[in-house]
Design an enzyme around this catalytic site. Structure first.
Site, short mmCIF file in Angstrom:
data_model
loop_
_atom_site.label_atom_id
_atom_site.label_comp_id
_atom_site.label_asym_id
_atom_site.label_seq_id
_atom_site.Cartn_x
_atom_site.Cartn_y
_atom_site.Cartn_z
N LEU A 115 -39.15 -43.02 22.45
CA LEU A 115 -38.90 -44.44 22.21
C LEU A 115 -38.75 -45.19 23.53
CD1 LEU A 115 -36.33 -44.30 19.26
CD2 LEU A 115 -38.84 -44.39 19.17
N GLY A 160 -38.45 -39.18 20.84
CA GLY A 160 -39.40 -39.68 19.84
C GLY A 160 -40.76 -39.02 19.94
N ASN A 184 -33.64 -34.99 22.84
CA ASN A 184 -32.60 -35.04 23.89
C ASN A 184 -31.76 -36.31 23.85
OD1 ASN A 184 -34.90 -36.55 24.71
ND2 ASN A 184 -34.21 -36.51 26.84
N GLU A 185 -31.68 -36.95 22.69
CA GLU A 185 -30.96 -38.22 22.57
C GLU A 185 -29.52 -38.13 23.06
OE1 GLU A 185 -34.43 -38.76 19.84
OE2 GLU A 185 -33.12 -37.13 20.46
#
Length: 309
Positions: A115, A160, A184-185
């Site tokens: 993202l 994303g 890996n957010e």
């Protein structure tokens, strides 16, 4: 035996025999395919459409499309990119000649960086709402696609980008330990939404997903293969050849059986987001609007700027 023959035909001419389209998700039958061309007539031409971010080429005689991300520097999933992605998938889905799509990147060393952080930082509530709805739409279309979807992951694919790959039926990754993939957010102070989590769990299992999500892990290609996050590793120069062979194997099976099985396996996860879509958007907007999250995102963007300089 049939799959091997189909793979050889892809390798020689890039075409496959056209079979019936699979049934729709709701079980409604698709329109019948066009009748086969008489012997001696030229094959149906390749159709292509190219937007700013994505290039698509469909060989109607083979039923196989190639979708290539081409949004430098890192194929980030911006609002424009996501919109083009969903429109491209819709065009292919509505073309009864298209049975499968191979998704890859034109950029070296990167499949998709995930993202676009700039879409989530310093914008209005209305923008966050529009952006997150576009993210949802992309996933709903890809994860619920009637087509066979193969991800040819030719570079790193965090967050994303990992979701895009996981949403496909099959993932082949270039055998390069420098390439990594994962959700890996957590490293950015962001919590992966429930439908990211559900997709991840369905691919690697609960325990691996739980540990990986909490740590925000990015898995090098060999580790990703070991965990089952990708199905195969191949040398970079063999990636597209292998993707074609896998596509041939999947298309050699009866469409209706494969499609109904896919529906059975994925419908509950898709229905969960559809039922809670507005709530999910509201949760995202509330979360990303927090000053603590905005601060984390600004710090991350500054870090990226320093790396580039």
């Amino acid at each position: 035996m049939a799959a091997a023959a189909l793979a050889r035909r892809i390798g020689r001419s890039g075409v496959l025999p056209l079979c019936c389209r699979p049934p729709a998700w709701d079980g409604a039958p698709r329109p019948p395919p066009s009748p086969p061309q008489p012997p001696g007539l030229p094959l149906a031409p390749c159709r292509s459409f190219s937007n700013n971010k994505i290039q698509v080429e469909l060989d109607e005689s083979s039923g196989v499309a190639m979708m290539k991300f081409k949004s430098p520097p890192v194929n980030s999933l911006s609002l424009e990119f996501l919109t083009e992605f969903s429109i491209s998938l819709e065009k292919l889905e509505n073309n009864r000649a298209c049975r499968g799509v191979i998704i890859t990147s034109t950029l070296p060393k990167i499949f998709s960086s995930g993202l676009d952080i700039t879409e989530m930082c310093g914008k209005s509530v209305e923008h966050y709402t529009e952006f997150w709805r576009a993210v949802q739409e992309m996933w709903l279309r890809l994860y619920g696609s009637n087509m066979v979807t193969v991800a040819a992951v030719n570079g790193s694919s965090p967050a994303g980008g990992c979701l895009v790959a996981m949403s496909c039926d099959y993932r082949i990754m270039a055998e390069n330990p420098k390439f990594s993939i994962g959700l890996n957010e957590a490293q950015l102070g962001i919590v992966a939404p429930f439908w990211f989590k559900d997709t991840f769990v369905n691919v690697v299992g609960h325990r691996i997903a739980e540990r990986s999500l909490q740590l925000g892990s990015l898995h090098p290609a060999p580790e990703a293969h070991k965990l089952g996050l990708v199905d195969e590793l191949v040398p970079e120069e063999k990636l597209m050849e292998k993707a074609a062979a896998v596509m041939a194997q999947w298309l050699a099976l009866p469409d209706h059986a494969r499609q109904l099985t896919k529906t059975m396996m994925r419908k509950a996860v898709l229905d969960r987001l559809v039922a809670h879509r507005e709530e999910d958007i509201k949760n995202f907007v509330t979360f990303v609007s927090k000053e603590s999250i905005q601060k984390s995102l600004r710090m991350y963007m500054e870090m990226l700027k320093k790396r580039k300089s």
